[in-house]
Design a protein around this motif. Structure first.
Motif, mmCIF file in Angstrom:
data_model
loop_
_atom_site.group_PDB
_atom_site.id
_atom_site.type_symbol
_atom_site.label_atom_id
_atom_site.label_comp_id
_atom_site.label_asym_id
_atom_site.label_seq_id
_atom_site.Cartn_x
_atom_site.Cartn_y
_atom_site.Cartn_z
ATOM 1 N N ALA A 30 0.822 -1.207 0.000
ATOM 2 C CA ALA A 30 0.000 0.000 0.000
ATOM 3 C C ALA A 30 0.857 1.259 0.000
ATOM 4 C CB ALA A 30 -0.927 -0.001 1.212
ATOM 5 N N PRO A 32 -1.302 2.730 -6.032
ATOM 6 C CA PRO A 32 -2.662 2.214 -5.854
ATOM 7 C C PRO A 32 -3.523 2.340 -7.109
ATOM 8 C CG PRO A 32 -2.008 3.464 -3.930
ATOM 9 C CD PRO A 32 -0.913 3.646 -4.950
ATOM 10 N N ARG A 42 -3.721 -6.272 -1.425
ATOM 11 C CA ARG A 42 -3.049 -5.085 -0.900
ATOM 12 C C ARG A 42 -2.490 -5.367 0.482
ATOM 13 N NH1 ARG A 42 -7.098 -2.237 0.260
ATOM 14 N NH2 ARG A 42 -6.885 -1.195 2.279
ATOM 15 N N GLU A 70 -1.383 -3.781 3.667
ATOM 16 C CA GLU A 70 -1.516 -2.519 4.401
ATOM 17 C C GLU A 70 -0.766 -2.610 5.708
ATOM 18 O OE1 GLU A 70 -2.196 0.983 4.312
ATOM 19 O OE2 GLU A 70 -4.037 0.327 3.296
ATOM 20 N N SER A 103 -4.344 3.134 6.609
ATOM 21 C CA SER A 103 -5.347 3.640 5.687
ATOM 22 C C SER A 103 -5.937 4.949 6.175
ATOM 23 C CB SER A 103 -6.470 2.614 5.495
ATOM 24 O OG SER A 103 -7.497 3.150 4.681
ATOM 25 N N ASN A 148 -8.767 1.628 -3.975
ATOM 26 C CA ASN A 148 -8.616 0.270 -3.437
ATOM 27 C C ASN A 148 -9.791 -0.634 -3.789
ATOM 28 O OD1 ASN A 148 -6.075 0.531 -2.275
ATOM 29 N ND2 ASN A 148 -6.901 1.453 -0.434
ATOM 30 N N CYS A 184 -7.438 -7.227 1.120
ATOM 31 C CA CYS A 184 -6.474 -6.522 1.955
ATOM 32 C C CYS A 184 -6.029 -7.364 3.141
ATOM 33 C CB CYS A 184 -7.071 -5.210 2.473
ATOM 34 S SG CYS A 184 -5.917 -4.264 3.484
ATOM 35 N N SER A 198 -9.135 -1.986 5.879
ATOM 36 C CA SER A 198 -7.783 -2.493 6.086
ATOM 37 C C SER A 198 -7.830 -3.788 6.895
ATOM 38 C CB SER A 198 -6.958 -1.445 6.839
ATOM 39 O OG SER A 198 -5.659 -1.907 7.069
#
Length: 378
Positions: free
Chosen positions: A13, A19, A34, A36, A41, A53, A58, A348
């Motif tokens: 991320a 992104p 993703r 994170e 976030s 996103n 995630c 997230s």
């Protein structure tokens, strides 16, 4: 769904162009995971508005804690592509640089998104869109004559010259890897991309066709390629470049017998003033209706909030409503493997446990990772 279905992309991320590139791949059907960092976030309370996103899964991993890097390495080993947007050398410190990753996964396409690129005297310098397009030659030509350069949002560097070019590079390298069985590094620099977007203008400048800022046909210099204000404070965009469209334009304004030759550049300032006077006589809605049935290349300048309600955008479903908010549809469109409406963005860490299970991480170790703060999420 989508032409990239079956591909897995791992994204570390970041902000802006990285992104966006990963979003484009997700829109086209790739399985984008993703990574994170905890608390990373900015949309923690408004996930549905985190459009960059959309369509991604995630997992939340803390690379600074023991076991975090190993999890990322497992993800990379399962992937076709990897996207990161740190300064050169940052991920190498975590043993997640290209050499390490390609050694573990020789077919991996390793995408690197930076402003200045992986080498050169500015490669480790901080910067933003405005800096990248400035040294790419893209900022200087923009704006009005006699004024300072106009800032084109962050569309030219971050998104056009950055994320879009990275996505294109990733797809090119992924296609090549299918035949060669070998991965490679995609070095996407916003300076390079912004310069590439300037290709035709660099040509025009060197042939003498392009002059100083704000004096040319498509930079606000010409009266027939301009934005004009209407009586109610709205604006109309005029793009009547070709003579046949220009003729319709001036006829609809009632100025066909009054204005001089279209290409009499000495008269352009006076022509602009006269056209501006006419547009100020009516509201924007009047002018939109007045030009709606002809090829004069005249359209209303819509605010962001108006875009979703324009009849053409509604007819093409260009703006879709999902989760109570509106956003652009996936593009381009495909006749057989279209991506369709974009999938939602998730909070997230939303898929942390499911992804760990896919990697074969035992339940007991999953709980240990959670307890130690190595991962977070559901």
């Amino acid at each position: 769904m989508g032409p990239l279905a079956g591909l897995r992309i791992i994204e570390v991320a970041g902000i802006g162009p990285g992104p966006f590139a990963a979003m484009l791949l997700a829109d086209m059907g790739a399985d984008v995971i993703r990574i994170e960092r905890p608390g990373g976030s900015m949309f923690a309370n408004q996930t549905e508005l985190d459009f960059l996103n959309r369509g991604k899964r995630c997992i939340c991993i803390d690379l600074k804690k023991e076991g975090g890097v190993a999890l990322v390495q497992q993800l990379i080993a399962s992937a076709d592509g990897f996207i990161e947007g740190f300064r050169p050398g940052v991920l190498e410190k975590y043993t997640l640089g290209p050499d390490d990753c390609l050694r573990a996964n020789p077919r991996l396409v390793y995408g690197r998104m930076t402003g200045f690129g992986q080498d050169g005297p500015l490669s480790n310098r901080a910067g933003h869109d405005i800096n990248y397009i400035a040294i790419a030659g893209a900022l200087h030509p923009m704006g009005r004559a006699g004024e300072k350069p106009a800032i084109p949002l962050n569309l030219v560097g971050d998104f056009g010259g950055g994320g879009m070019l990275l996505a294109f590079g990733m797809v090119c390298a992924l296609l090549e890897a299918k035949g060669s069985g070998k991965g490679q590094v995609v070095d996407a620099a916003m300076v390079d991309g912004a310069s590439l977007l300037m290709t035709s203008l660099f040509s025009a400048w060197q042939t003498g066709y392009w002059g100083e800022r704000g004096t040319n046909m498509i930079d606000g210099g010409a009266p027939f390629y301009e934005v004009y204000q209407t009586r109610d404070g709205g604006f109309m965009a005029v793009g009547a470049l070709e003579s046949q469209f220009y003729q319709v334009f001036v006829e609809r304004l009632g100025l066909a017998d009054e204005l001089p030759n279209q290409y009499d550049m000495a008269q352009w300032p006076a022509m602009k003033e006269r056209i501006a006077e006419v547009f100020l006589q009516h509201d924007r809605d009047h002018w939109e209706a007045h030009f709606a049935d002809c090829d004069a290349c005249v359209t209303p300048v819509l605010s962001m909030d108006e875009v979703k309600d324009h009849p053409h955008n509604r007819a093409r479903n260009s703006i879709v409503v999902k989760d109570g908010v509106w956003q652009p549809r996936t593009a381009p469109r495909f006749s057989r493997t279209d991506g369709g409406e974009p999938a939602s963005a998730v909070p997230s860490g939303h898929d942390t446990m499911a992804i760990l299970a896919e990697l074969g991480v035992a339940d007991e170790y999953q709980r240990e990772l959670l307890a130690n703060g190595v991962v977070m999420g559901e």
